[in-house]
Design an enzyme around this catalytic site. Sequence first.
Site, PDB file in Angstrom:
ATOM      1  N   GLN A  55      35.455 -89.667  22.971  1.00 21.77           N
ATOM      2  CA  GLN A  55      35.961 -91.010  22.687  1.00 21.77           C
ATOM      3  C   GLN A  55      37.471 -90.938  22.457  1.00 21.77           C
ATOM      4  OE1 GLN A  55      33.787 -93.583  23.046  1.00 21.77           O
ATOM      5  NE2 GLN A  55      32.355 -91.942  23.532  1.00 21.77           N
ATOM      6  N   GLY A  56      38.202 -91.939  22.897  1.00 20.16           N
ATOM      7  CA  GLY A  56      39.645 -91.966  22.701  1.00 20.16           C
ATOM      8  C   GLY A  56      40.424 -91.499  23.918  1.00 20.16           C
ATOM      9  N   CYS A  57      39.715 -91.180  24.992  1.00 16.00           N
ATOM     10  CA  CYS A  57      40.372 -90.777  26.243  1.00 16.00           C
ATOM     11  C   CYS A  57      40.352 -91.942  27.219  1.00 16.00           C
ATOM     12  CB  CYS A  57      39.655 -89.592  26.886  1.00 16.00           C
ATOM     13  SG  CYS A  57      39.864 -88.048  26.025  1.00 16.00           S
ATOM     14  N   GLN A  58      41.451 -92.151  27.896  1.00 19.88           N
ATOM     15  CA  GLN A  58      41.511 -93.193  28.906  1.00 19.88           C
ATOM     16  C   GLN A  58      40.636 -92.808  30.096  1.00 19.88           C
ATOM     17  OE1 GLN A  58      45.492 -94.041  30.288  1.00 19.88           O
ATOM     18  NE2 GLN A  58      45.087 -96.222  30.158  1.00 19.88           N
ATOM     19  N   SER A  59      40.656 -91.537  30.460  1.00 23.37           N
ATOM     20  CA  SER A  59      39.795 -91.012  31.519  1.00 23.37           C
ATOM     21  C   SER A  59      38.451 -90.654  30.901  1.00 23.37           C
ATOM     22  CB  SER A  59      40.399 -89.745  32.125  1.00 23.37           C
ATOM     23  OG  SER A  59      41.679 -89.987  32.621  1.00 23.37           O
TER      24      SER A  59
END
Length: 141
Positions: A55-59
């Site tokens: 969680q917290g990744c754009q990808s």
Amino acid sequence: MAELQTGSIATREEELLADFEVFDDWADRYRYLIELGEGLPALAPEHKTEANKVQGCQSQVWLVAKKADGRIYFDADSDSAITRGLIALLVRLFSGATANEIGGANLSIIERLGFAKHLSMSRANGFASMIQMIKRLASQS
């Protein structure tokens, strides 16, 4: 699982730094990072679940941990070439370490490699989220 790594996390950091220091400019470092990602074994489709997603990744990034002989081994994948390289770097750094080693890792490599200055804000946040998940998974093992 990812290949067995030898040496302490600090030793692996030094090896990674030496690998990157060969390159004078950031375009070459990004290419090397992408090559690291290309060398990461594909994650089995059954592991690409919401529970394994960072969680917290754009990808999209998936991370799986397994414990064997007191050590933690990571497998990971991403749908983005640079992000896949970043998670490959972290797998290389942490896979095969103990939970205590992972929890106590200094991680000066982030600043020493210059990622703090050269990654976009969203990638830097995603990289931090990957590290947090690795540490969380290690503490649960």
